[in-house]
Design an enzyme around this catalytic site. Structure first.
Site, mmCIF file in Angstrom:
data_model
loop_
_atom_site.group_PDB
_atom_site.id
_atom_site.type_symbol
_atom_site.label_atom_id
_atom_site.label_comp_id
_atom_site.label_asym_id
_atom_site.label_seq_id
_atom_site.Cartn_x
_atom_site.Cartn_y
_atom_site.Cartn_z
ATOM 1 N N TRP A 106 0.747 -1.160 0.028
ATOM 2 C CA TRP A 106 -0.401 -0.210 0.150
ATOM 3 C C TRP A 106 0.817 1.238 -0.479
ATOM 4 C CZ3 TRP A 106 -1.761 2.680 4.547
ATOM 5 C CH2 TRP A 106 -3.273 3.870 4.862
ATOM 6 N N LYS B 251 -13.545 -0.986 6.076
ATOM 7 C CA LYS B 251 -13.716 -1.975 4.859
ATOM 8 C C LYS B 251 -15.088 -2.274 4.999
ATOM 9 C CE LYS B 251 -10.877 0.216 1.725
ATOM 10 N NZ LYS B 251 -9.865 0.554 3.121
ATOM 11 N N ALA C 277 -6.713 -4.825 6.619
ATOM 12 C CA ALA C 277 -7.662 -3.697 6.503
ATOM 13 C C ALA C 277 -9.055 -4.246 5.573
ATOM 14 C CB ALA C 277 -6.299 -2.250 5.770
ATOM 15 N N ASP D 43 -0.849 -5.373 9.310
ATOM 16 C CA ASP D 43 -1.542 -4.703 8.966
ATOM 17 C C ASP D 43 -2.591 -5.274 8.053
ATOM 18 O OD1 ASP D 43 -3.119 -2.383 7.528
ATOM 19 O OD2 ASP D 43 -1.940 -1.699 6.601
#
Length: 394
Positions: A127, A243, A210, A208
């Protein structure tokens, strides 16, 4: 004094959004921005979120600050959703943050405080905001091989070889599920091998996560994070609710620091509170409170999970449909990776000039590295995209 400032590079995705808006073609397709869209192109408010907001409006009687680390009930609810019984709760410090970006930023700041000379190993690609924040903080970045441009899967041998060069005091940044931007994920055996390397090198993992619930399901998507947290002495976990709860603008995230035992809890928790104080004092609460209400209410949780499954299955259906359409048009299985990828994104593994050709000739908008948001598709645009991909020779 401000005349000394230097212009910063434009955000490529925001620039792409403007190009899309200015395109008059009715058949244009937006696959750039990383938000979920339903078949009508809308990013809806989830049913459970609406219900929780209504209940909150009726019952909330104060907007006073929460603690520097946010409401402990939010941390407890997120801990259970993310880690289950993988590690004891009383070994894990946690702080609410403004979204997953805030969680990553605070994690990198904590790394810098603890080890000013730490290197952070980052997947190639990752990302872009990971790299941007690390550069801003002057933290050394070491890329490790991840995406295989030929197979469009994981270059696992290259990844392991690169991670073996890490050492104690370094950090290895991993995507818990639904790798952004590639969509290519490690399998269970590969995660075991990564853990073995982490234990051998002494490097600290940072995960991470997400997109929990967008890949193979809420529990399946947490499996790797739980396995890592249970196996290593300590780790960092940055989580986002944008999300899976659809609360993008509420900026709801959590940073957790898992330690080997309870002795480090007070120090870690105090450090997280200190970092929050330096950056924004008290974290935003509205989204965090909605998440807490949903996760702690059986009816709201069940409805949220059902709708999350609808979202996940919609994206899987779009992946399968696109791979099938491309197989029909190309007469080959070379696009089968699209059905194997998970999450919102897939990386086509093509060149910037062909991405530009998709945009110029067909009004298909995706990031220059060929990352596309699968959730930007619908039944009508899948064949449009497939024909365009074949036409430009991908």
């Amino acid at each position: 004094m401000f005349e000394t400032l230097k212009a910063q590079p434009a955000d490529k995705i925001l620039a792409l959004m403007q190009l899309y808006r200015d395109d008059p073609r009715e058949t244009k397709v937006d696959l750039g921005v990383g938000v979920y869209k339903d078949a009508t192109g809308l990013t809806p408010v989830m049913r459970a979120v609406k219900a929780a907001e209504h209940k909150l409006w009726e019952t909330q009687d104060s907007k006073v600050y929460t603690g520097l680390a946010g409401d402990p009930a939010f941390a407890d609810a997120m801990f259970t959703m993310l880690l289950g019984d993988a590690v004891p709760r009383n070994t894990t410090a946690a702080a609410a943050t403004p979204g997953g970006t805030g969680a990553c930023r605070q994690a990198f700041e904590m790394i810098q405080m603890a080890r000013p000379d730490a290197r952070v190993f980052v997947s190639d690609p990752t990302w872009p905001n990971h790299l941007s924040i690390l550069k801003y903080l002057n933290i050394e970045v070491v890329p490790y091989r991840y995406f295989d441009e030929e197979t469009r899967g994981v270059d696992f041998d290259g990844m392991i070889a690169d991670l073996k060069t890490a050492k104690k005091g370094d950090v290895v940044l991993l995507h818990g599920c639904c790798h952004n931007p590639t969509g290519a994920n490690l399998n269970a055996a590969e995660w075991d091998a990564v853990i073995e390397v982490l234990l051998q090198t002494g490097a600290t993992p940072m995960i991470d996560i997400a997109y929990q619930g967008f890949g193979d399901g809420l529990e399946a998507d947490a499996a790797a994070t739980r396995k890592v947290a249970a196996a290593v002495p300590e780790c960092l976990i940055a989580a986002s609710c944008s999300k899976n709860f659809g609360i993008y603008r509420e900026r709801t995230g959590l940073l957790m620091v898992v330690a080997a035992d309870t002795s480090a809890l007070t120090l870690n928790q105090g450090t997280l509170a200190f970092l929050n104080r330096q950056n924004y004092s008290f974290p935003p609460d509205h989204g965090a409170r909605l998440v807490t209400m949903i996760l702690n209410d059986d009816a709201l949780r069940a409805d949220w999970m059902a709708e999350l499954e609808e979202v996940r299955n919609t994206m899987l259906g779009l992946r399968t449909a696109l791979a099938s359409e491309l197989q029909k048009l190309s007469g080959s299985d070379r696009f089968g990776f699209l059905a194997q990828h998970r999450g919102m994104f897939s990386r086509l593994g093509t060149t910037p000039d062909k991405v530009e050709a998709l945009r110029d000739k067909h009004g298909i908008y995706m990031v220059g590295d060929s990352r596309m948001n699968i959730a930007g598709l619908n039944a009508e645009s899948v064949p449009i995209l497939a024909r365009a991909i074949i036409d430009v020779g991908i």
